[in-house]
Design a protein around this motif. Structure first.
Motif, PDB file in Angstrom:
ATOM      1  N   GLU A 197     -61.818 -12.294 -16.828  1.00 16.99           N
ATOM      2  CA  GLU A 197     -60.701 -11.496 -17.339  1.00 16.99           C
ATOM      3  C   GLU A 197     -60.253 -12.136 -18.643  1.00 16.99           C
ATOM      4  N   PHE A 198     -59.809 -11.299 -19.566  1.00 17.11           N
ATOM      5  CA  PHE A 198     -59.350 -11.801 -20.863  1.00 17.11           C
ATOM      6  C   PHE A 198     -58.264 -10.854 -21.343  1.00 17.11           C
ATOM      7  N   PHE A 199     -57.125 -11.418 -21.706  1.00 17.53           N
ATOM      8  CA  PHE A 199     -55.981 -10.582 -22.074  1.00 17.53           C
ATOM      9  C   PHE A 199     -55.218 -11.210 -23.228  1.00 17.53           C
ATOM     10  N   VAL A 200     -54.896 -10.384 -24.200  1.00 18.94           N
ATOM     11  CA  VAL A 200     -54.024 -10.782 -25.304  1.00 18.94           C
ATOM     12  C   VAL A 200     -52.891  -9.763 -25.358  1.00 18.94           C
ATOM     13  N   VAL A 201     -51.648 -10.241 -25.395  1.00 17.83           N
ATOM     14  CA  VAL A 201     -50.518  -9.317 -25.440  1.00 17.83           C
ATOM     15  C   VAL A 201     -50.585  -8.487 -26.717  1.00 17.83           C
ATOM     16  N   ARG A 202     -50.075  -7.279 -26.638  1.00 15.44           N
ATOM     17  CA  ARG A 202     -50.210  -6.311 -27.732  1.00 15.44           C
ATOM     18  C   ARG A 202     -49.730  -6.853 -29.079  1.00 15.44           C
ATOM     19  N   LYS A 203     -48.672  -7.621 -29.089  1.00 16.22           N
ATOM     20  CA  LYS A 203     -48.135  -8.154 -30.342  1.00 16.22           C
ATOM     21  C   LYS A 203     -49.194  -8.941 -31.119  1.00 16.22           C
ATOM     22  N   HIS A 204     -50.092  -9.596 -30.392  1.00 14.84           N
ATOM     23  CA  HIS A 204     -51.056 -10.486 -31.044  1.00 14.84           C
ATOM     24  C   HIS A 204     -52.461  -9.908 -31.162  1.00 14.84           C
ATOM     25  N   ARG A 205     -52.650  -8.658 -30.772  1.00 16.79           N
ATOM     26  CA  ARG A 205     -53.980  -8.057 -30.874  1.00 16.79           C
ATOM     27  C   ARG A 205     -54.317  -7.739 -32.328  1.00 16.79           C
ATOM     28  N   ARG A 206     -55.598  -7.791 -32.614  1.00 16.67           N
ATOM     29  CA  ARG A 206     -56.151  -7.493 -33.940  1.00 16.67           C
ATOM     30  C   ARG A 206     -55.608  -8.419 -35.031  1.00 16.67           C
ATOM     31  N   SER A 207     -55.244  -9.631 -34.607  1.00 18.46           N
ATOM     32  CA  SER A 207     -54.740 -10.626 -35.556  1.00 18.46           C
ATOM     33  C   SER A 207     -55.685 -11.816 -35.672  1.00 18.46           C
ATOM     34  N   GLY A 208     -56.757 -11.819 -34.875  1.00 21.54           N
ATOM     35  CA  GLY A 208     -57.683 -12.946 -34.861  1.00 21.54           C
ATOM     36  C   GLY A 208     -57.401 -13.944 -33.758  1.00 21.54           C
ATOM     37  N   ILE A 209     -56.274 -13.804 -33.087  1.00 19.84           N
ATOM     38  CA  ILE A 209     -55.911 -14.750 -32.026  1.00 19.84           C
ATOM     39  C   ILE A 209     -56.879 -14.655 -30.855  1.00 19.84           C
ATOM     40  N   GLY A 210     -57.173 -13.445 -30.422  1.00 19.82           N
ATOM     41  CA  GLY A 210     -58.118 -13.266 -29.318  1.00 19.82           C
ATOM     42  C   GLY A 210     -59.493 -13.804 -29.663  1.00 19.82           C
TER      43      GLY A 210
END
Length: 168
Positions: free
Chosen positions: A94-107
């Motif tokens: 499973e892999f999850f990044v909260v919406r605020k940080h998506r498409r920012s390179g954090i994931g």
């Protein structure tokens, strides 16, 4: 760009993980449209899967918080399950990044850190309906391994793509 770190999730931090897992199931429930799976029970909390507790008791499973500039930004679960039936040392369960940080390179940074530090055969299974995730995981696999195989299953084992690659 935020500083990205992985932090092992201790049993004491389980309540924070459980809260984030509810967000994950909420997001993922869109892929279960038309199925019985993913209904919100009367408690108002999604059911989790029974194997979740094993991430704190079995040595081949691990749970990680993703942090961005020290703030909680997501989580990752790793085990050694193989959806393909082929040998695998590691699997991103499973892999999850909260919406605020998506498409920012954090994931992407978190996934690279998670994988690059663990040599061996990796397998990442992506649900067919999650088209955006497949592009993401193809980029991650290509960044950590010069050769990645992609299987496409539609059977009792899995319905979707499975990326397989080795990390030296």
């Amino acid at each position: 760009m935020s500083r990205v770190e992985l932090e092992a999730i201790s049993a004491a931090r389980r309540p924070a993980f459980d809260a984030m897992f509810q967000l994950y199931i909420h997001d993922f429930s869109e892929f279960w449209a038309g199925q019985d799976r993913g209904e919100l029970p009367e408690s108002g909390r999604f059911d989790t899967y029974s194997e979740l507790d094993l991430y704190w008791t079995e040595p081949h499973r691990s749970a990680w918080f993703i942090r961005a500039d020290s703030h909680l930004a997501g989580f990752a679960l790793v085990n050694n399950h193989s959806h393909s039936g082929l040998p695998a040392d590691h699997d991103v369960a499973e892999f999850f990044v909260v919406r605020k940080h998506r498409r920012s390179g954090i994931g992407f940074d978190a996934a690279r850190q998670l994988i690059a530090g663990r040599p061996g055969q990796w397998e990442i299974a992506v649900v067919r309906a999650n088209v955006a995730a497949l592009g993401f995981w193809r980029r991650v696999a290509g960044s950590v391994s010069p050769e990645a195989d992609e299987l496409n299953l539609d059977d009792a084992r899995w319905n979707g793509a499975i990326l397989r690659f080795k990390v030296a």
